[in-house]
Design a protein around this motif. Structure first.
Motif, PDB file in Angstrom:
ATOM      1  N   THR A 163      38.189  43.052  36.327  1.00  0.00           N
ATOM      2  CA  THR A 163      38.764  42.712  35.036  1.00  0.00           C
ATOM      3  C   THR A 163      37.678  42.203  34.103  1.00  0.00           C
ATOM      4  OG1 THR A 163      40.346  41.275  33.877  1.00  0.00           O
ATOM      5  CG2 THR A 163      39.340  40.383  35.866  1.00  0.00           C
ATOM      6  N   SER A 211      44.130  37.778  33.998  1.00  0.00           N
ATOM      7  CA  SER A 211      44.304  38.842  34.980  1.00  0.00           C
ATOM      8  C   SER A 211      45.098  38.364  36.188  1.00  0.00           C
ATOM      9  CB  SER A 211      42.934  39.341  35.456  1.00  0.00           C
ATOM     10  OG  SER A 211      42.351  38.400  36.352  1.00  0.00           O
ATOM     11  N   GLU A 212      45.467  39.311  37.030  1.00  0.00           N
ATOM     12  CA  GLU A 212      46.173  38.993  38.265  1.00  0.00           C
ATOM     13  C   GLU A 212      45.278  38.286  39.271  1.00  0.00           C
ATOM     14  OE1 GLU A 212      46.855  42.491  40.920  1.00  0.00           O
ATOM     15  OE2 GLU A 212      45.974  43.610  39.227  1.00  0.00           O
ATOM     16  N   TRP A 213      43.970  38.252  38.994  1.00  0.00           N
ATOM     17  CA  TRP A 213      43.019  37.656  39.921  1.00  0.00           C
ATOM     18  C   TRP A 213      42.689  36.209  39.576  1.00  0.00           C
ATOM     19  CZ3 TRP A 213      43.027  41.237  43.428  1.00  0.00           C
ATOM     20  CH2 TRP A 213      43.134  42.575  43.060  1.00  0.00           C
ATOM     21  N   LYS A 214      43.328  35.653  38.565  1.00  0.00           N
ATOM     22  CA  LYS A 214      42.918  34.343  38.042  1.00  0.00           C
ATOM     23  C   LYS A 214      43.035  33.209  39.061  1.00  0.00           C
ATOM     24  CE  LYS A 214      47.431  33.331  35.956  1.00  0.00           C
ATOM     25  NZ  LYS A 214      48.141  33.038  34.690  1.00  0.00           N
TER      26      LYS A 214
END
Length: 220
Positions: free
Chosen positions: A181, A187-190
């Protein structure tokens, strides 16, 4: 050299959570981190270019069942993370003072379970490509040191370095891209960093720089 630095270097020499030249363990540690440093068999997570060690120590707080090692060449920076871990009684963290180019001299094949590369120098000039911590030379080294299936995380504020790294990862047949990202905090990775911010990451974010993130693993 300032008196403050001299004091910090002296404390590094005495602190058992700092592995550096001049200590017997420095020559013996390769392949033996669990045995000689941590006295357990827990997974080993390594952060490269750890700076003051905020992220290394932060992860150690969150995951007491894992061992965390921050790698940096700057002794005065490592001192901060080392002294924080000591004062808080955190025993699952250590710091290795060495050049990252020499990482394979201190870790055995597959000894690392997970690897973090956090805000390294971007080395933007074409002639400095080999010095980038995501260059082919470094990726080949990581592949031998990270165990099969182990995840590699990469965070940067530098768009050029991120795009270079992403393109390289996508081009290699021996790497599986898990996610990427250009805006980590949206993002979904936060949650991958568990709310831990380094001093430099906070500084970049406060200036409006978007944090880029890349997640991958090596495959056969």
């Amino acid at each position: 050299m300032s008196r403050k630095k001299l004091v910090r270097f002296k404390e590094n020499e005495q602190n058992p959570n700092v592995v550096q030249t001049g200590k017997p363990i420095f020559e013996e540690i390769k392949g033996h981190w669990n045995e000689k440093q941590f006295q357990n068999s827990n997974p080993i997570v390594v952060e490269l270019a750890c700076g003051r060690g905020e992220f290394t120590v932060g992860l150690a707080r969150v995951f007491p069942g894992q061992n965390f090692i921050g790698v940096d060449i700057k002794g005065s920076r490592i001192w901060k993370g080392s002294s924080t871990a000591t004062s808080e009684g955190i025993h699952n963290v250590a710091f290795l003072r060495t050049q990252i180019q020499q990482l394979d001299q201190f870790f055995g094949e597959g000894e690392i379970s997970e690897l973090w590369i956090t805000f390294p120098d971007p080395f933007p000039r074409d002639g400095d490509e080999k010095r980038r911590l995501t260059s082919p030379k470094f990726l080949d080294m990581y592949k031998s040191l990270v165990k099969k299936g182990g995840v590699v995380h990469f965070k940067t504020d530098n768009t050029g370095l991120f795009d270079y790294s992403l393109e390289l990862v996508r081009s290699r047949e021996d790497i599986e891209l898990i996610g990427s990202t250009h805006d980590f905090y949206q993002s979904e990775w936060k949650d991958d960093h568990f709310g831990i911010q380094t001093r430099y990451e906070k500084m970049f974010s406060d200036k409006g720089e978007k944090i880029k993130y890349l997640k991958f693993r090596f495959i056969d």
